[in-house]
Design an enzyme around this catalytic site. Sequence first.
Site, PDB file in Angstrom:
ATOM      1  N   HIS A   1      34.955  49.317  62.028  1.00  8.87           N
ATOM      2  CA  HIS A   1      34.131  48.253  62.616  1.00  8.87           C
ATOM      3  C   HIS A   1      33.171  47.737  61.542  1.00  8.87           C
ATOM      4  O   HIS A   1      32.644  48.513  60.746  1.00  8.87           O
ATOM      5  CB  HIS A   1      33.360  48.796  63.819  1.00  8.87           C
ATOM      6  CG  HIS A   1      32.580  47.768  64.559  1.00  8.87           C
ATOM      7  ND1 HIS A   1      31.337  47.334  64.130  1.00  8.87           N
ATOM      8  CD2 HIS A   1      32.851  47.077  65.693  1.00  8.87           C
ATOM      9  CE1 HIS A   1      30.879  46.432  64.969  1.00  8.87           C
ATOM     10  NE2 HIS A   1      31.772  46.251  65.929  1.00  8.87           N
TER      11      HIS A   1
ATOM     12  N   ASP B   1      30.034  46.795  61.372  1.00  5.92           N
ATOM     13  CA  ASP B   1      28.720  47.442  61.282  1.00  5.92           C
ATOM     14  C   ASP B   1      28.830  48.860  60.736  1.00  5.92           C
ATOM     15  O   ASP B   1      27.956  49.331  59.997  1.00  5.92           O
ATOM     16  CB  ASP B   1      28.040  47.475  62.655  1.00  5.92           C
ATOM     17  CG  ASP B   1      27.674  46.093  63.159  1.00  5.92           C
ATOM     18  OD1 ASP B   1      27.449  45.195  62.322  1.00  5.92           O
ATOM     19  OD2 ASP B   1      27.643  45.892  64.390  1.00  5.92           O
ATOM     20  N   LYS B   2      29.905  49.551  61.095  1.00 10.12           N
ATOM     21  CA  LYS B   2      30.081  50.920  60.605  1.00 10.12           C
ATOM     22  C   LYS B   2      30.508  50.950  59.139  1.00 10.12           C
ATOM     23  O   LYS B   2      30.178  51.906  58.417  1.00 10.12           O
ATOM     24  CB  LYS B   2      31.101  51.648  61.483  1.00 10.12           C
ATOM     25  CG  LYS B   2      30.491  52.196  62.762  1.00 10.12           C
ATOM     26  CD  LYS B   2      29.572  53.348  62.448  1.00 10.12           C
ATOM     27  CE  LYS B   2      28.296  53.272  63.247  1.00 10.12           C
ATOM     28  NZ  LYS B   2      27.231  54.083  62.714  1.00 10.12           N
TER      29      LYS B   2
ATOM     30  N   GLU C   1      20.301  48.801  52.463  1.00  3.34           N
ATOM     31  CA  GLU C   1      20.906  47.987  53.519  1.00  3.34           C
ATOM     32  C   GLU C   1      22.168  47.315  52.986  1.00  3.34           C
ATOM     33  O   GLU C   1      22.219  46.908  51.826  1.00  3.34           O
ATOM     34  CB  GLU C   1      19.921  46.913  53.997  1.00  3.34           C
ATOM     35  CG  GLU C   1      18.526  47.422  54.318  1.00  3.34           C
ATOM     36  CD  GLU C   1      18.467  48.317  55.529  1.00  3.34           C
ATOM     37  OE1 GLU C   1      19.423  48.295  56.333  1.00  3.34           O
ATOM     38  OE2 GLU C   1      17.470  49.039  55.696  1.00  3.34           O
TER      39      GLU C   1
ATOM     40  N   GLU D   1      15.340  49.110  48.806  1.00  2.00           N
ATOM     41  CA  GLU D   1      14.358  49.707  47.902  1.00  2.00           C
ATOM     42  C   GLU D   1      14.800  51.110  47.508  1.00  2.00           C
ATOM     43  O   GLU D   1      15.122  51.917  48.382  1.00  2.00           O
ATOM     44  CB  GLU D   1      12.979  49.785  48.569  1.00  2.00           C
ATOM     45  CG  GLU D   1      12.402  48.435  48.968  1.00  2.00           C
ATOM     46  CD  GLU D   1      13.014  47.891  50.239  1.00  2.00           C
ATOM     47  OE1 GLU D   1      13.419  46.699  50.239  1.00  2.00           O
ATOM     48  OE2 GLU D   1      13.119  48.638  51.217  1.00  2.00           O
TER      49      GLU D   1
ATOM     50  N   LYS E   1      37.237  49.534  69.046  1.00  2.00           N
ATOM     51  CA  LYS E   1      36.090  49.831  69.902  1.00  2.00           C
ATOM     52  C   LYS E   1      36.584  50.559  71.141  1.00  2.00           C
ATOM     53  O   LYS E   1      37.730  50.396  71.549  1.00  2.00           O
ATOM     54  CB  LYS E   1      35.371  48.553  70.327  1.00  2.00           C
ATOM     55  CG  LYS E   1      34.788  47.743  69.189  1.00  2.00           C
ATOM     56  CD  LYS E   1      34.055  46.514  69.675  1.00  2.00           C
ATOM     57  CE  LYS E   1      32.688  46.862  70.200  1.00  2.00           C
ATOM     58  NZ  LYS E   1      31.874  45.653  70.511  1.00  2.00           N
TER      59      LYS E   1
ATOM     60  N   PHE F   1      44.781  41.248  68.832  1.00  2.00           N
ATOM     61  CA  PHE F   1      43.570  41.543  68.065  1.00  2.00           C
ATOM     62  C   PHE F   1      44.009  41.791  66.621  1.00  2.00           C
ATOM     63  O   PHE F   1      44.026  42.917  66.152  1.00  2.00           O
ATOM     64  CB  PHE F   1      42.867  42.757  68.676  1.00  2.00           C
ATOM     65  CG  PHE F   1      41.582  43.186  67.993  1.00  2.00           C
ATOM     66  CD1 PHE F   1      40.948  42.407  67.041  1.00  2.00           C
ATOM     67  CD2 PHE F   1      40.989  44.394  68.347  1.00  2.00           C
ATOM     68  CE1 PHE F   1      39.790  42.819  66.428  1.00  2.00           C
ATOM     69  CE2 PHE F   1      39.817  44.828  67.750  1.00  2.00           C
ATOM     70  CZ  PHE F   1      39.208  44.038  66.786  1.00  2.00           C
TER      71      PHE F   1
ATOM     72  N   ASP G   1      34.122  39.580  62.111  1.00  2.00           N
ATOM     73  CA  ASP G   1      32.674  39.568  62.378  1.00  2.00           C
ATOM     74  C   ASP G   1      31.947  40.133  61.169  1.00  2.00           C
ATOM     75  O   ASP G   1      32.416  41.086  60.550  1.00  2.00           O
ATOM     76  CB  ASP G   1      32.325  40.429  63.604  1.00  2.00           C
ATOM     77  CG  ASP G   1      32.790  39.814  64.903  1.00  2.00           C
ATOM     78  OD1 ASP G   1      32.222  38.777  65.290  1.00  2.00           O
ATOM     79  OD2 ASP G   1      33.701  40.370  65.531  1.00  2.00           O
ATOM     80  N   ALA G   2      30.775  39.590  60.872  1.00  2.00           N
ATOM     81  CA  ALA G   2      29.933  40.165  59.832  1.00  2.00           C
ATOM     82  C   ALA G   2      29.391  41.512  60.302  1.00  2.00           C
ATOM     83  O   ALA G   2      29.242  41.759  61.498  1.00  2.00           O
ATOM     84  CB  ALA G   2      28.782  39.220  59.493  1.00  2.00           C
TER      85      ALA G   2
ATOM     86  N   ARG H   1      23.021  48.432  62.927  1.00  3.15           N
ATOM     87  CA  ARG H   1      23.140  47.635  64.147  1.00  3.15           C
ATOM     88  C   ARG H   1      23.802  48.412  65.284  1.00  3.15           C
ATOM     89  O   ARG H   1      23.967  47.883  66.374  1.00  3.15           O
ATOM     90  CB  ARG H   1      23.925  46.354  63.852  1.00  3.15           C
ATOM     91  CG  ARG H   1      23.475  45.195  64.678  1.00  3.15           C
ATOM     92  CD  ARG H   1      23.846  43.851  64.130  1.00  3.15           C
ATOM     93  NE  ARG H   1      25.217  43.696  63.691  1.00  3.15           N
ATOM     94  CZ  ARG H   1      25.729  42.526  63.285  1.00  3.15           C
ATOM     95  NH1 ARG H   1      24.975  41.448  63.294  1.00  3.15           N
ATOM     96  NH2 ARG H   1      26.969  42.447  62.872  1.00  3.15           N
ATOM     97  N   LYS H   2      24.180  49.666  65.057  1.00  2.00           N
ATOM     98  CA  LYS H   2      24.830  50.460  66.100  1.00  2.00           C
ATOM     99  C   LYS H   2      24.011  51.715  66.413  1.00  2.00           C
ATOM    100  O   LYS H   2      24.533  52.827  66.479  1.00  2.00           O
ATOM    101  CB  LYS H   2      26.256  50.830  65.657  1.00  2.00           C
ATOM    102  CG  LYS H   2      27.220  49.645  65.716  1.00  2.00           C
ATOM    103  CD  LYS H   2      27.487  49.217  67.143  1.00  2.00           C
ATOM    104  CE  LYS H   2      28.378  47.981  67.229  1.00  2.00           C
ATOM    105  NZ  LYS H   2      27.644  46.734  66.920  1.00  2.00           N
TER     106      LYS H   2
ATOM    107  N   LYS I   1      18.928  55.611  54.677  1.00  2.00           N
ATOM    108  CA  LYS I   1      17.547  56.071  54.526  1.00  2.00           C
ATOM    109  C   LYS I   1      17.519  57.545  54.140  1.00  2.00           C
ATOM    110  O   LYS I   1      18.190  58.362  54.775  1.00  2.00           O
ATOM    111  CB  LYS I   1      16.773  55.886  55.832  1.00  2.00           C
ATOM    112  CG  LYS I   1      16.630  54.434  56.280  1.00  2.00           C
ATOM    113  CD  LYS I   1      15.905  54.352  57.616  1.00  2.00           C
ATOM    114  CE  LYS I   1      15.773  52.906  58.076  1.00  2.00           C
ATOM    115  NZ  LYS I   1      15.120  52.808  59.402  1.00  2.00           N
TER     116      LYS I   1
ATOM    117  N   LYS J   1      12.095  59.171  55.413  1.00  2.00           N
ATOM    118  CA  LYS J   1      11.976  58.174  56.475  1.00  2.00           C
ATOM    119  C   LYS J   1      12.143  58.890  57.813  1.00  2.00           C
ATOM    120  O   LYS J   1      13.240  59.319  58.170  1.00  2.00           O
ATOM    121  CB  LYS J   1      13.038  57.088  56.335  1.00  2.00           C
ATOM    122  CG  LYS J   1      12.726  56.008  55.310  1.00  2.00           C
ATOM    123  CD  LYS J   1      12.813  56.504  53.894  1.00  2.00           C
ATOM    124  CE  LYS J   1      12.695  55.381  52.880  1.00  2.00           C
ATOM    125  NZ  LYS J   1      12.666  55.893  51.491  1.00  2.00           N
TER     126      LYS J   1
ATOM    127  N   ASP K   1      12.241  57.839  60.712  1.00  2.00           N
ATOM    128  CA  ASP K   1      13.227  57.227  61.602  1.00  2.00           C
ATOM    129  C   ASP K   1      14.470  58.098  61.698  1.00  2.00           C
ATOM    130  O   ASP K   1      15.064  58.244  62.761  1.00  2.00           O
ATOM    131  CB  ASP K   1      13.652  55.846  61.077  1.00  2.00           C
ATOM    132  CG  ASP K   1      12.695  54.754  61.477  1.00  2.00           C
ATOM    133  OD1 ASP K   1      11.903  54.975  62.411  1.00  2.00           O
ATOM    134  OD2 ASP K   1      12.731  53.686  60.852  1.00  2.00           O
TER     135      ASP K   1
END
Length: 434
Positions: A14, A16-17, A42, A55, A167, A248, A256-257, A262-263, A283, A287, A289
Amino acid sequence: MSYLFTSESVSEGHPDKIADQISDAILDAMLTQDPNSRVACETFVTTGLVVVGGEVTTKAYVEVQEVVRDTIKRIGYNKDDYKFDAESCGIMVTLHSQSPDIAQGVDEIDGKEQGAGDQGMMFGYASEETPDLMPMALAYSHKLVQRLAHIRKEQPELMAYLRPDAKSQITVEYTDDGKIDRIHTVVISTQHDEFITPVNGSPQAQKEAEHAMLAKIKTDILEHVVAHVLPKEYLKNTVYHINPTGKFIIGGPHGDAGLTGRKIIVDTYGGKGAHGGGAFSGKDATKVDRSAAYACRHIAKNLVAAGVARELLVQVAYAIGVAEPVSLTVNTYGTSKLDISDSEIAGKTLKIFDMKPKNIIQRLKLNYPIFFETAAYGHMGRNPFIKPVTLQYLEVRNMESGEEIIRKTTNQEVECFTWEKLDYVEQVKTVFGL
């Protein structure tokens, strides 16, 4: 009253992955040479292009383009037909050093303890629904796309037409008393080759070819994927939607970009519990997060496994540059097995688990290159394992003529998914009198 709950997952192919895996591969490459690397990487992917930014402060020297291409190849984008492949995609790298304003709060200097890399709140969740103490809908959504990837890479003879993007989604039906009754709905969409071509150029021939492909895909997924993953006892009048839009073929970054981070719901608990909003991939462990979310999962899992509650959510919060957490809260959703309040459970929990960022990193061994494995199929609910790595740390030697800096290579075994270990259960039982 009975109710339904739904979670989804996506495959390693995918968009995003792909971005998540590239970001974590770069992080791992830097940690391989410098365990104190500060990384916030990123990634953006689209048709024929990868953009890497962020960074970084590190002593490592990493060929970022090589890492990106190796990652894309490992995922399976290696054909021109995909409009995105490891050999031909363009790569733009725009990494720069971490802000010194942030670094002064994170680094240990002048006797100041290492602080949190940012403000915010992080959550950890555990439930008795599955052996891994994860929500059932998400756990089996992950397993469906993992099975598709396994077939594509290891048993291509079963479904030779599979492409990397996919998916899945599962809806679980619960009884009036909150117990799992059945799997209500299964949704699977998988990218595929155009393996049946129309007999001619007419719209009717095109439609017939598409129907034939879809029929084959449905049959194969039910036989080779669903039957191998989902427990039969939960498949009662289950509704299936397999490639519900039809063919598909166009997928991945050409369809898709994709963006790192995003997941986040796929990465954690599929919408159960809560999420603080911070993404993980790319990260380093300073971090919070990432590191504190792992620590919260570690706490929640050990508390549930020890018998504190059947379902449990942990929240922790930080101020940037401050070591001690602002708060730690526990919510047992009324499933506690103890005669004390949730706030008292939180107080006892803080006596067991030190939630300062430095202690989390040490306890969970987060300064090693262990993060690529987390970047697809969930960061939580995974089985801990040992991974051999080759570390290339810099070493300063004091010579009579001055200092000499060399790169020391060592082979080492590192632990992955340490936050999934049930290594505090006995200590929890002792503190809570269980």
